[in-house]
Design an enzyme around this catalytic site. Structure first.
Site, PDB file in Angstrom:
ATOM      1  N   GLU A  39     -44.529 -60.964  81.841  1.00 46.73           N
ATOM      2  CA  GLU A  39     -44.042 -60.597  80.503  1.00 46.73           C
ATOM      3  C   GLU A  39     -44.429 -61.653  79.472  1.00 46.73           C
ATOM      4  O   GLU A  39     -44.980 -62.711  79.807  1.00 46.73           O
ATOM      5  CB  GLU A  39     -42.517 -60.404  80.565  1.00 46.73           C
ATOM      6  CG  GLU A  39     -42.151 -59.259  81.498  1.00 46.73           C
ATOM      7  CD  GLU A  39     -40.679 -58.903  81.482  1.00 46.73           C
ATOM      8  OE1 GLU A  39     -39.849 -59.690  81.002  1.00 46.73           O
ATOM      9  OE2 GLU A  39     -40.369 -57.787  81.972  1.00 46.73           O
ATOM     10  N   CYS A  75     -48.062 -55.053  83.709  1.00 50.04           N
ATOM     11  CA  CYS A  75     -47.309 -54.594  84.877  1.00 50.04           C
ATOM     12  C   CYS A  75     -47.929 -55.079  86.191  1.00 50.04           C
ATOM     13  O   CYS A  75     -49.124 -55.379  86.259  1.00 50.04           O
ATOM     14  CB  CYS A  75     -47.277 -53.072  84.922  1.00 50.04           C
ATOM     15  SG  CYS A  75     -46.391 -52.298  83.582  1.00 50.04           S
ATOM     16  N   CYS A 127     -45.910 -46.896  85.600  1.00 55.87           N
ATOM     17  CA  CYS A 127     -45.808 -46.380  84.221  1.00 55.87           C
ATOM     18  C   CYS A 127     -47.090 -45.614  83.880  1.00 55.87           C
ATOM     19  O   CYS A 127     -48.086 -45.654  84.625  1.00 55.87           O
ATOM     20  CB  CYS A 127     -45.579 -47.523  83.239  1.00 55.87           C
ATOM     21  SG  CYS A 127     -47.053 -48.506  82.878  1.00 55.87           S
ATOM     22  N   ASN A 182     -45.409 -58.351  87.707  1.00 56.19           N
ATOM     23  CA  ASN A 182     -45.399 -58.198  86.251  1.00 56.19           C
ATOM     24  C   ASN A 182     -45.324 -59.567  85.583  1.00 56.19           C
ATOM     25  O   ASN A 182     -44.661 -60.486  86.078  1.00 56.19           O
ATOM     26  CB  ASN A 182     -44.291 -57.247  85.762  1.00 56.19           C
ATOM     27  CG  ASN A 182     -42.908 -57.573  86.256  1.00 56.19           C
ATOM     28  OD1 ASN A 182     -42.731 -58.142  87.314  1.00 56.19           O
ATOM     29  ND2 ASN A 182     -41.906 -57.210  85.483  1.00 56.19           N
ATOM     30  N   GLU A 197     -48.702 -53.370  88.828  1.00 57.43           N
ATOM     31  CA  GLU A 197     -49.767 -52.511  89.355  1.00 57.43           C
ATOM     32  C   GLU A 197     -51.107 -52.831  88.713  1.00 57.43           C
ATOM     33  O   GLU A 197     -52.131 -52.932  89.394  1.00 57.43           O
ATOM     34  CB  GLU A 197     -49.435 -51.030  89.090  1.00 57.43           C
ATOM     35  CG  GLU A 197     -48.192 -50.529  89.789  1.00 57.43           C
ATOM     36  CD  GLU A 197     -46.918 -50.688  88.970  1.00 57.43           C
ATOM     37  OE1 GLU A 197     -46.800 -51.681  88.222  1.00 57.43           O
ATOM     38  OE2 GLU A 197     -46.043 -49.822  89.076  1.00 57.43           O
ATOM     39  N   CYS A 228     -50.342 -47.676  83.814  1.00 58.22           N
ATOM     40  CA  CYS A 228     -50.783 -48.057  85.166  1.00 58.22           C
ATOM     41  C   CYS A 228     -51.314 -46.852  85.929  1.00 58.22           C
ATOM     42  O   CYS A 228     -52.267 -46.978  86.699  1.00 58.22           O
ATOM     43  CB  CYS A 228     -49.648 -48.729  85.932  1.00 58.22           C
ATOM     44  SG  CYS A 228     -49.285 -50.381  85.301  1.00 58.22           S
TER      45      CYS A 228
HETATM   46  N1  THU Z   1     -42.953 -52.783  85.272  1.00 60.45           N
HETATM   47  C1  THU Z   1     -43.917 -52.945  86.210  1.00 60.45           C
HETATM   48  O1  THU Z   1     -44.464 -54.047  86.374  1.00 60.45           O
HETATM   49  N2  THU Z   1     -44.246 -51.875  86.962  1.00 60.45           N
HETATM   50  C2  THU Z   1     -43.593 -50.681  86.957  1.00 60.45           C
HETATM   51  O2  THU Z   1     -43.942 -49.767  87.696  1.00 60.45           O
HETATM   52  C3  THU Z   1     -42.455 -50.498  86.049  1.00 60.45           C
HETATM   53  C4  THU Z   1     -42.344 -51.507  84.974  1.00 60.45           C
HETATM   54  C5  THU Z   1     -42.507 -53.964  84.505  1.00 60.45           C
HETATM   55  C6  THU Z   1     -42.884 -54.012  83.062  1.00 60.45           C
HETATM   56  C7  THU Z   1     -41.792 -54.904  82.509  1.00 60.45           C
HETATM   57  O3  THU Z   1     -42.155 -56.253  82.742  1.00 60.45           O
HETATM   58  C8  THU Z   1     -40.590 -54.591  83.359  1.00 60.45           C
HETATM   59  O4  THU Z   1     -41.088 -54.007  84.544  1.00 60.45           O
HETATM   60  C9  THU Z   1     -39.595 -53.665  82.691  1.00 60.45           C
HETATM   61  O5  THU Z   1     -40.196 -52.482  82.294  1.00 60.45           O
END
Ligand code: THU
Length: 133
Positions: A47, A56, A89, A45, A58, A92
């Site tokens: 941000e 994310c 999520c 991920n 995925e 994704c």
């Molecule tokens: N996140 C992912 O990268 N994948 C997931 O399956 C769940 C959420 C990330 C998004 C954000 O940067 C952090 O986790 C908190 O939600």
């Protein structure tokens, strides 16, 4: 997939997780996507100060694979340091479903708990109602 291959995919996702950029949530996630030709593409991920721009693990793995010319996937492993293994999520799930509804989704945490499901179960009716189809 053998349990050894499964463990290897989870290890690749763990490794990708180490490179997560998550200064806002402090929730690092790694993903490893296995192609039908047994290649692995990873994502973490990433941000942003403007939170909604976060991408994310995925989706970043899918985008890395597609830009490398791969579109056929068998499994994706997702790893986070969570009590229960995390599943992708909604956004994704939709992006993963784009490339096939037979995808196996393996979620794992750092304690070694795993949860296996499939994209069709996580996102039923993935292609209905979009663009009026
Ligand atoms: N996140 C992912 O990268 N994948 C997931 O399956 C769940 C959420 C990330 C998004 C954000 O940067 C952090 O986790 C908190 O939600």
């Amino acid at each position: 997939m053998t349990s050894e291959h499964l463990m290897q995919l989870i290890e690749r996702a763990k490794d990708a997780r180490e490179r997560a950029y998550a200064p806002y949530s402090r929730f690092a996630v790694g993903a490893a996507l296995l192609t039908t030709s047994n290649e692995v593409f990873c994502g973490c991920n990433v941000e942003n100060l403007s939170y909604g721009l976060t991408s994310c693990a995925e989706r970043n793995a899918v985008f890395a694979a597609v830009q490398a010319g791969q579109r056929r996937f068998t499994a994706v492993a997702v790893v986070a340091d969570s009590k229960a293994p995390v599943t992708p999520c909604g956004a994704c799930r939709q992006v993963l479903a784009e490339f096939g509804l037979d995808l196996v989704v393996i979620s794992a945490n750092l304690q070694g708990a795993t949860y296996e499901t499939g994209i069709a179960e996580l996102l039923p009716r993935a292609r209905e109602g979009i663009l009026g189809t």
